[in-house]
Write an enzyme that holds these catalytic residues in place. Structure first.
Site, mmCIF file in Angstrom:
data_model
loop_
_atom_site.group_PDB
_atom_site.id
_atom_site.type_symbol
_atom_site.label_atom_id
_atom_site.label_comp_id
_atom_site.label_asym_id
_atom_site.label_seq_id
_atom_site.Cartn_x
_atom_site.Cartn_y
_atom_site.Cartn_z
ATOM 1 N N THR A 1 0.862 -1.197 0.000
ATOM 2 C CA THR A 1 0.000 0.000 0.000
ATOM 3 C C THR A 1 0.893 1.239 0.000
ATOM 4 O O THR A 1 1.961 1.226 0.611
ATOM 5 C CB THR A 1 -0.863 -0.002 1.289
ATOM 6 O OG1 THR A 1 -1.805 -1.055 1.182
ATOM 7 C CG2 THR A 1 -1.590 1.314 1.515
ATOM 8 N N ASP B 1 -9.023 -0.389 5.201
ATOM 9 C CA ASP B 1 -8.970 0.896 5.903
ATOM 10 C C ASP B 1 -8.572 2.061 5.001
ATOM 11 O O ASP B 1 -8.864 3.214 5.302
ATOM 12 C CB ASP B 1 -7.958 0.817 7.054
ATOM 13 C CG ASP B 1 -6.554 0.505 6.539
ATOM 14 O OD1 ASP B 1 -6.414 -0.426 5.716
ATOM 15 O OD2 ASP B 1 -5.603 1.197 6.936
ATOM 16 N N THR C 1 -0.756 1.849 6.826
ATOM 17 C CA THR C 1 -0.620 0.615 6.053
ATOM 18 C C THR C 1 -0.571 -0.550 7.024
ATOM 19 O O THR C 1 0.093 -0.463 8.055
ATOM 20 C CB THR C 1 0.633 0.630 5.166
ATOM 21 O OG1 THR C 1 0.807 -0.690 4.620
ATOM 22 C CG2 THR C 1 1.899 1.026 5.917
ATOM 23 N N GLY C 2 -1.272 -1.617 6.691
ATOM 24 C CA GLY C 2 -1.283 -2.774 7.581
ATOM 25 C C GLY C 2 -2.575 -3.537 7.424
ATOM 26 O O GLY C 2 -3.315 -3.340 6.447
ATOM 27 N N GLY D 1 -5.950 -4.034 7.434
ATOM 28 C CA GLY D 1 -6.964 -2.988 7.419
ATOM 29 C C GLY D 1 -8.102 -3.154 8.415
ATOM 30 O O GLY D 1 -8.601 -2.162 8.952
HETATM 31 N N1 ASP Z 1 -4.271 -1.515 4.747
HETATM 32 C C1 ASP Z 1 -4.472 -2.175 3.484
HETATM 33 C C2 ASP Z 1 -5.774 -2.904 3.526
HETATM 34 O O1 ASP Z 1 -6.065 -3.533 4.520
HETATM 35 C C3 ASP Z 1 -3.385 -3.140 3.158
HETATM 36 C C4 ASP Z 1 -1.986 -2.694 3.504
HETATM 37 O O2 ASP Z 1 -1.763 -1.572 3.866
HETATM 38 O O3 ASP Z 1 -1.072 -3.487 3.378
HETATM 39 O O4 ASP Z 1 -6.472 -2.904 2.545
#
Ligand code: ASP
Length: 357
Positions: free
Chosen positions: A223, A254, A274-275, A277
């Site tokens: 992301t 998210d 980022t993470g 979500g």
């Molecule tokens: N946050 C993003 C999601 O959950 C994915 C990511 O940031 O790696 O869609």
């Protein structure tokens, strides 16, 4: 000798006075304009600007990187952050610097946004993006779009040209196309690397009857996001993503949710996350960081650290954020093994990093 009649002498001196007065006004106006031009120029170059970007957080291990791959990531991060910074330096609006910076990352196959986005279980790409302006508190987001080349541009259009904050699916695409954004086939976002990640995820899900969107290794991260302080003192945040590998179609993370993956408030901070979500939505991560600054008086780095390294760790939500405040302070905490990240602070100091170091 004939002398000038008195009334003509008066007329002459009056028109002289008028000419002189006009000359003086013109001179003052010219001086004023020149002075203002200098002032504008020096306020642009003197104004404090700063930028931080991320290219996703996750299980990014030095042991699974080749030097070439690491260099490619770092080069692209450096290119994007430098471009954003130079736009800000030349007086660009924060929202435009955020969009132009993110577009560089969306067009790079290295990141999970635009080209290089992860696949849904069904083998398509569903893209999410959002942007928020900390001065006006205006925001725009698109969710689950498949055919718009630059999701972050679509989010900016929703913010600037619609009465709404979030548009999804076909409605978001129709709006973006009507507004002149480039429409593309969903397959332009394909990459072999992400296809392999989908195949692995599906094989694991079949064996372990794991749920949709359960992630392992490098199946999600990538992301992208940017936060900036512009020359007018506004802070702006933006985020763009393909979401999570093998997500169920229709799943929204998210990244397009204002408050969860993106938030900006000139009185506190601007955040792009980022993470995983689902955790970032439930813990309202981006807005929570800003609220801790605003109501508890925490510094940017304390507020971001508490949420990422205490709240999220306790909840077992992995990931990280980039955050900036109205002084240009920058924080980039993450609780995963790595986070692709870069920044240029108000003194012009450039940082580009991947791992915990
Ligand atoms: N946050 C993003 C999601 O959950 C994915 C990511 O940031 O790696 O869609």
């Amino acid at each position: 000798m004939l002398s000038f009649p008195r009334f003509l002498r008066n007329q002459k001196s009056q028109s002289q006075i008028q000419r002189r007065a006009l000359g003086a006004v013109v001179t003052i106006a010219v001086l004023f304009l020149v002075n203002n031009a200098f002032a504008a120029e020096s306020s642009q170059s003197d104004a404090k600007v700063a930028i931080a970007i991320h290219g996703g957080a996750g299980t990014i291990l030095k042991s699974s990187m080749t030097p070439e791959k690491e260099a490619a990531y770092k080069d692209k991060l450096r290119e994007a952050v430098t471009h954003g910074y130079s736009l800000l330096k030349s007086g660009a609006k924060g929202e435009d610097a955020v969009v132009e910076t993110i577009k560089i990352l969306e067009l790079s196959p290295l990141f999970n946004a635009g080209i290089g986005a992860v696949y849904t279980y069904e083998g398509e790409h569903e893209l999410d993006a959002s942007i928020m302006h900390g001065g006006s508190k205006n925001a725009g987001a698109v969710a689950g779009i498949k055919t718009i080349k630059s999701p972050i541009e679509a989010a900016r259009l929703v913010m600037n040209d619609s009465p709404h904050v979030m548009l999804s699916g076909k409605g978001a695409e129709a709006f973006a196309i009507e507004s002149g954004l480039e429409q593309v086939d969903n397959h332009i976002f394909d990459t072999e690397f992400r296809k392999q990640a989908l195949d692995k995820a599906k094989a694991r899900m079949a064996q372990a009857s794991a749920g949709y969107g359960t992630q392992q290794g490098n199946e999600r991260f990538g992301t992208v996001g940017a936060v900036v302080l512009d020359s007018e003192g506004n802070i702006v945040a933006g985020t763009s993503t393909g979401g999570m590998t093998a997500k169920r179609y229709g799943r929204i993370g998210d990244s397009p949710v204002i408050g969860a993956g993106t938030y900006a408030d000139n009185d506190s901070c601007a955040v792009s996350a980022t993470g995983h979500g689902e955790f970032f939505i439930r813990y309202n991560v981006a807005a929570d960081i800003c609220a801790r600054m605003k109501y508890q008086g925490l510094s940017l780095s304390d507020a971001a650290n508490v949420v990422v390294n205490d709240v999220l760790v306790e909840a077992k939500g992995d990931g990280g954020v980039i955050a900036i405040d109205n002084k240009g302070n920058i924080a980039m905490p993450f609780n995963s093994k790595g986070m692709y990240r870069a920044s240029i602070d108000t003194a012009g100091k450039v940082t580009v990093a991947i791992y915990q170091d």
